[in-house]
Design an enzyme around this catalytic site. Structure first.
Site, PDB file in Angstrom:
ATOM      1  N   GLU A 109      24.213   7.877 -39.594  1.00 39.41           N
ATOM      2  CA  GLU A 109      23.771   8.468 -40.752  1.00 39.41           C
ATOM      3  C   GLU A 109      23.006   7.347 -41.534  1.00 39.41           C
ATOM      4  OE1 GLU A 109      27.479   9.430 -42.245  1.00 39.41           O
ATOM      5  OE2 GLU A 109      27.632   7.777 -43.444  1.00 39.41           O
ATOM      6  N   CYS A 129      32.442   1.307 -36.216  1.00 39.02           N
ATOM      7  CA  CYS A 129      32.544  -0.038 -36.645  1.00 39.02           C
ATOM      8  C   CYS A 129      33.776  -0.456 -36.183  1.00 39.02           C
ATOM      9  CB  CYS A 129      32.128  -0.382 -38.028  1.00 39.02           C
ATOM     10  SG  CYS A 129      32.000  -2.043 -38.422  1.00 39.02           S
ATOM     11  N   CYS A 133      37.142  -2.896 -42.220  1.00 37.52           N
ATOM     12  CA  CYS A 133      37.294  -3.141 -43.531  1.00 37.52           C
ATOM     13  C   CYS A 133      38.326  -1.983 -44.142  1.00 37.52           C
ATOM     14  CB  CYS A 133      36.153  -3.347 -44.144  1.00 37.52           C
ATOM     15  SG  CYS A 133      35.025  -4.728 -43.543  1.00 37.52           S
ATOM     16  N   CYS A 136      36.794   1.059 -46.317  1.00 38.07           N
ATOM     17  CA  CYS A 136      35.579   1.551 -45.520  1.00 38.07           C
ATOM     18  C   CYS A 136      35.780   2.776 -44.489  1.00 38.07           C
ATOM     19  CB  CYS A 136      34.763   0.525 -44.856  1.00 38.07           C
ATOM     20  SG  CYS A 136      33.333   1.225 -43.921  1.00 38.07           S
ATOM     21  N   CYS A 351      29.856   4.886 -47.114  1.00 35.13           N
ATOM     22  CA  CYS A 351      29.808   4.524 -46.002  1.00 35.13           C
ATOM     23  C   CYS A 351      30.436   5.556 -45.115  1.00 35.13           C
ATOM     24  CB  CYS A 351      29.959   3.198 -45.803  1.00 35.13           C
ATOM     25  SG  CYS A 351      30.185   2.374 -44.311  1.00 35.13           S
TER      26      CYS A 351
END
Ligand code: SF4
Length: 373
Positions: A109, A129, A133, A136, A351
């Protein structure tokens, strides 16, 4: 007389196109090398780049400044592929979130954020990813794969096509899905194309790479290409940063800040530290005072963002009073500390939330999609 050769079916032609390398994955220098093998001059590579990134060519047959037989040969050797826009969502505040479908079916995105007279594009560099984290949503998906240069720059060419009128896209932030510096080679090659006069022509001053803190790659980036750097800080000490961001165990604050201090920032440019405030975790005035001490010898400004809660998230949005008090401590210590609004809350603009929805992540709650125009 022999029978005429049968035309390939559209499906077979599609498969052949997928097998051919995508010319949009090549830098100008690489295109020059490939066409030199065909006996062609360097300036032809510049013409091809301009057709691809400025002329919007989607096939070599459209590149009418090239000789017909050269176009045919290029068509045999290379494909031209871009990611496709699958959905666009518009927020009440004007933010647009764009879902791209890649050729292997994965989704990434981008977000278009309106400014006074321009757009800022926030683009992705990885599908998913690996950095994990805790706050996130993309981190929950794990890494699916690195994006190719064509998939990074392709977000920009498609976003430009999606906004043909009105304000231009002036700024690019690599702050979408993924850690740009964990996909180093492809990210740097994509920046080369984004900033080339023969490519998309952006100034390096208008491009910001955001990192969770890969210290060696920060140093490498500073030597390779001079773009703005944003560092996701989010905690005033190693104990809490390691809890929130596992990368801190590998590159603790001392190593990260050393790389930041050495990062070349010409003129009046400053590093940016991003700080997501989470209620009761990292948002007290004493935490702000620690941040002020931590960054005292780094030329920087701070962006403060109140955590955007999502269903099932372990963290909470801080109160407006807590955010103001935190900001005030930094201002009192002579920092530029800007409170950034979380844009597009109503369209899952945190995100990873849009692609999470389409990959079935229950934390990404649904919103009404709008088909691309
Ligand atoms: Fe990855 Fe950035 Fe999310 Fe961390 S915040 S998990 S680096 S996408």
């Amino acid at each position: 007389m022999s029978a005429p050769a049968a035309c390939p079916s559209p499906a077979a032609a599609d498969r052949a196109a997928v097998r051919r390398p995508n010319i949009r994955d090549l830098s100008l220098g690489e295109i020059e090398e490939r066409i030199a093998e065909l006996g062609k001059e360097k300036y032809r590579a510049r013409q091809i780049m301009k057709w691809l990134y400025q002329g919007g060519a989607t096939s070599f047959s459209q590149m009418t400044t090239l000789a017909r037989e050269f176009r045919t040969r290029m068509e045999e050797l290379f494909a031209i592929r871009e990611p496709e826009i699958e959905l666009v969502q518009r927020s009440e505040d004007g933010t647009k979130k764009v879902l791209f479908r890649l050729s292997d079916g994965l989704a990434v995105e981008s977000v278009l954020i309106p400014g006074k007279n321009h757009w800022t594009a926030c683009i992705s560099t990885q599908a998913g990813c690996a950095m994990g984290c805790r706050f996130c949503l993309t981190g929950r998906q794990g890494l699916k794969r690195n994006l190719l240069p064509s998939e990074i720059t392709g977000q920009m060419t498609m976003l430009r096509r999606h906004t043909p009128e009105g304000p231009a896209i002036l700024n690019i932030v690599m702050m979408g899905m993924g850690e740009p510096l964990a996909n180093y080679e492809n990210t740097v090659k994509a920046i080369g194309i984004l900033t080339s006069d023969h490519g998309l022509g952006f100034s390096t001053r208008k491009i910001t790479v955001s990192t969770c803190g890969l210290a060696p790659e920060i140093t490498r980036l500073g030597k390779d290409i001079c773009v703005n750097l944003a560092i996701s800080l989010n905690a005033p000490d190693d104990r809490r940063r390691s809890e929130l961001m596992p990368i801190n165990r590998k590159y603790p604050l001392a190593a990260l800040l050393e790389a930041c201090r050495d990062y070349p920032m010409p003129g009046r440019r400053m590093l940016t530290f991003e700080y997501i405030l989470m209620a009761g975790v990292n948002d007290s005035p004493s935490d702000a005072a620690k941040v002020a001490r931590l960054l005292k010898d780094v030329r920087c400004k701070l962006n403060l963002i109140a955590f955007n809660e999502f269903s099932g998230s372990p963290y909470k949005t801080p109160s407006p009073e807590a955010v103001s008090a935190f900001q005030q401590v930094l201002l009192d210590n002579n920092y530029t500390a800007i409170l950034r609004q979380s844009r597009g809350r109503d369209i899952l603009a945190a995100c990873g939330q849009l692609s999470g929805k389409f990959s079935g992540d229950p934390a990404a709650s649904p919103a009404e999609p709008v088909r691309p125009q």
